[in-house]
Motif scaffolding. Sequence first.
Motif, short mmCIF file in Angstrom:
data_model
loop_
_atom_site.label_atom_id
_atom_site.label_comp_id
_atom_site.label_asym_id
_atom_site.label_seq_id
_atom_site.Cartn_x
_atom_site.Cartn_y
_atom_site.Cartn_z
N ALA A 198 41.35 -49.11 -10.23
CA ALA A 198 42.08 -50.16 -11.16
C ALA A 198 41.31 -51.57 -10.99
N ARG A 199 41.30 -51.99 -9.65
CA ARG A 199 40.90 -53.28 -9.14
C ARG A 199 39.43 -53.38 -9.45
N ASP A 200 38.74 -52.25 -9.57
CA ASP A 200 37.16 -52.53 -9.85
C ASP A 200 36.80 -52.76 -10.94
N ARG A 201 37.86 -52.18 -11.98
CA ARG A 201 37.81 -52.35 -13.37
C ARG A 201 38.62 -53.75 -13.98
N GLY A 202 39.18 -54.66 -12.97
CA GLY A 202 39.73 -55.98 -13.30
C GLY A 202 41.27 -55.65 -13.65
N ILE A 203 41.90 -54.56 -13.32
CA ILE A 203 43.23 -54.25 -13.45
C ILE A 203 44.11 -54.36 -12.14
N VAL A 206 50.33 -39.49 -14.69
CA VAL A 206 50.00 -40.15 -13.87
C VAL A 206 49.31 -41.34 -14.12
N LEU A 207 49.70 -42.60 -13.58
CA LEU A 207 49.22 -43.90 -13.46
C LEU A 207 48.75 -44.23 -15.14
N THR A 208 49.85 -43.95 -16.04
CA THR A 208 49.77 -44.49 -17.38
C THR A 208 50.37 -45.79 -17.41
N ALA A 209 50.24 -46.73 -18.57
CA ALA A 209 51.15 -47.85 -18.81
C ALA A 209 52.48 -47.68 -19.08
N ASP A 210 52.89 -46.15 -19.35
CA ASP A 210 54.49 -45.96 -19.34
C ASP A 210 55.12 -45.61 -18.03
N SER A 211 54.08 -45.32 -17.16
CA SER A 211 54.57 -44.97 -15.67
C SER A 211 54.09 -45.98 -14.63
N SER A 212 53.34 -47.02 -15.03
CA SER A 212 52.98 -48.06 -14.15
C SER A 212 53.04 -49.24 -14.78
N ARG A 213 52.91 -50.45 -13.84
CA ARG A 213 52.65 -51.85 -14.13
C ARG A 213 51.29 -52.22 -13.96
N PHE A 214 50.40 -52.38 -15.21
CA PHE A 214 49.10 -52.74 -15.14
C PHE A 214 49.09 -54.16 -15.47
N TRP A 215 48.35 -55.01 -14.68
CA TRP A 215 48.39 -56.49 -14.87
C TRP A 215 46.80 -57.06 -15.14
N TYR A 268 43.50 -48.14 -21.66
CA TYR A 268 42.88 -46.79 -21.59
C TYR A 268 41.34 -47.17 -21.44
N GLU A 269 40.85 -47.97 -22.33
CA GLU A 269 39.72 -48.11 -22.24
C GLU A 269 38.81 -48.96 -21.10
N ARG A 270 39.82 -49.83 -20.61
CA ARG A 270 39.11 -50.51 -19.38
C ARG A 270 39.20 -49.53 -18.25
N LEU A 271 40.17 -48.87 -17.99
CA LEU A 271 40.53 -47.92 -16.98
C LEU A 271 39.01 -46.59 -16.98
N THR A 272 39.02 -46.12 -18.07
CA THR A 272 38.15 -45.05 -18.07
C THR A 272 36.66 -45.51 -18.47
N GLY A 273 36.43 -46.62 -19.14
CA GLY A 273 35.11 -47.04 -19.20
C GLY A 273 34.68 -46.51 -20.82
N THR A 274 35.69 -45.73 -21.30
CA THR A 274 35.09 -45.06 -22.75
C THR A 274 36.02 -45.78 -23.75
N SER A 275 35.35 -45.59 -24.84
CA SER A 275 36.08 -46.13 -26.13
C SER A 275 37.00 -45.15 -26.74
N TRP A 276 38.15 -45.50 -27.30
CA TRP A 276 39.03 -44.74 -27.80
C TRP A 276 38.74 -44.34 -29.38
N SER A 277 38.62 -42.77 -29.66
CA SER A 277 38.14 -42.61 -30.82
C SER A 277 39.08 -41.52 -31.18
#
Length: 299
Positions: free
Chosen positions: A197-202, A224-233, A290-299
């Motif tokens: 996450a840190r490598d992706r600015g989170i 695992v490691l979703t915005a429901d189960s985690s605090r992402f800043w 999702y997009e910042r972590l995975t590097g892919t656009s949601w579609s």
Amino acid sequence: MSGFVEKPEPIQVPGLVHLHTGKVRELYQNEAGDLVMVASDRISAFDWVLPTEIPDKGRVLTQLSLWWFDQLADLVPNHVLSTELPAGAPADWAGRTLVCKSLQMVPVECVARGYLTGSGLVEYNESRTVCGLALPEGLVDGSELPAPIFTPATKAAVGEHDENVSYEEVARQVGADTAARLRQATLAVYSRGRDIARDRGIILADTKFEFGFDGDSLVLADEVLTADSSRFWPADQWQPGRAQPSYDKQYVRDWLTSAESGWDRKSEQPPPALPQEVVEATRAKYLEAYERLTGTSWS
């Protein structure tokens, strides 16, 4: 009083037995004995499951969990067997359904914290500890801890609070060996997630995991490691000493506690429906994470 504002009726699918309705997920069992987890678009806040859904939320949680399971595969096995829809399942289940190995679940919320906030901050301000672990003086809301810590909690029913407990209490409940394995796995997975996450600015401030046993093998389960189960800043906005902006349901919490909602959190009245602008802003935050972590656009 808390729980579901409007508890949904589970969808009946031939060949599947409905086992449980959770805050977000419906749990079924197929004829082979495997578990079928379906992530809904429900959202909870202040121990209430709200009457308004967030479009695509269940799919985002499911797809992000799958992405993380791949990143963590060398650290710990996971429970996913398949993402194929069961025969006869509704089309809306696509992208939000996991067929999973049935495990002997450990009745502990395995929480890892790398930063001080939330219930950890409350305890720290009272005793300079979190779950009985002593921490240095001078920490504030959002401070990075000297090292990540394992701060377990008991698992609560829908509408009730998880309760932080000490490591010693976990060892008493599940045995010293299992407690040690849970702590090691939790901190290893958190550290991997934090670095990615840190490598992706989170910033991954804290997160919780669930584990179960497949024979003697400890297996990572649920989400695992979703915005429901985690605090992402967002890392570029991190500023210790205040509440941090986050990639989660903060828009929902803020609106519910505002004068605009007209809801008294201390009353026994259920919270009201969310306005469209809060729904859209919350959906955008889940998608951005999702997009910042995975590097892919949601579609």
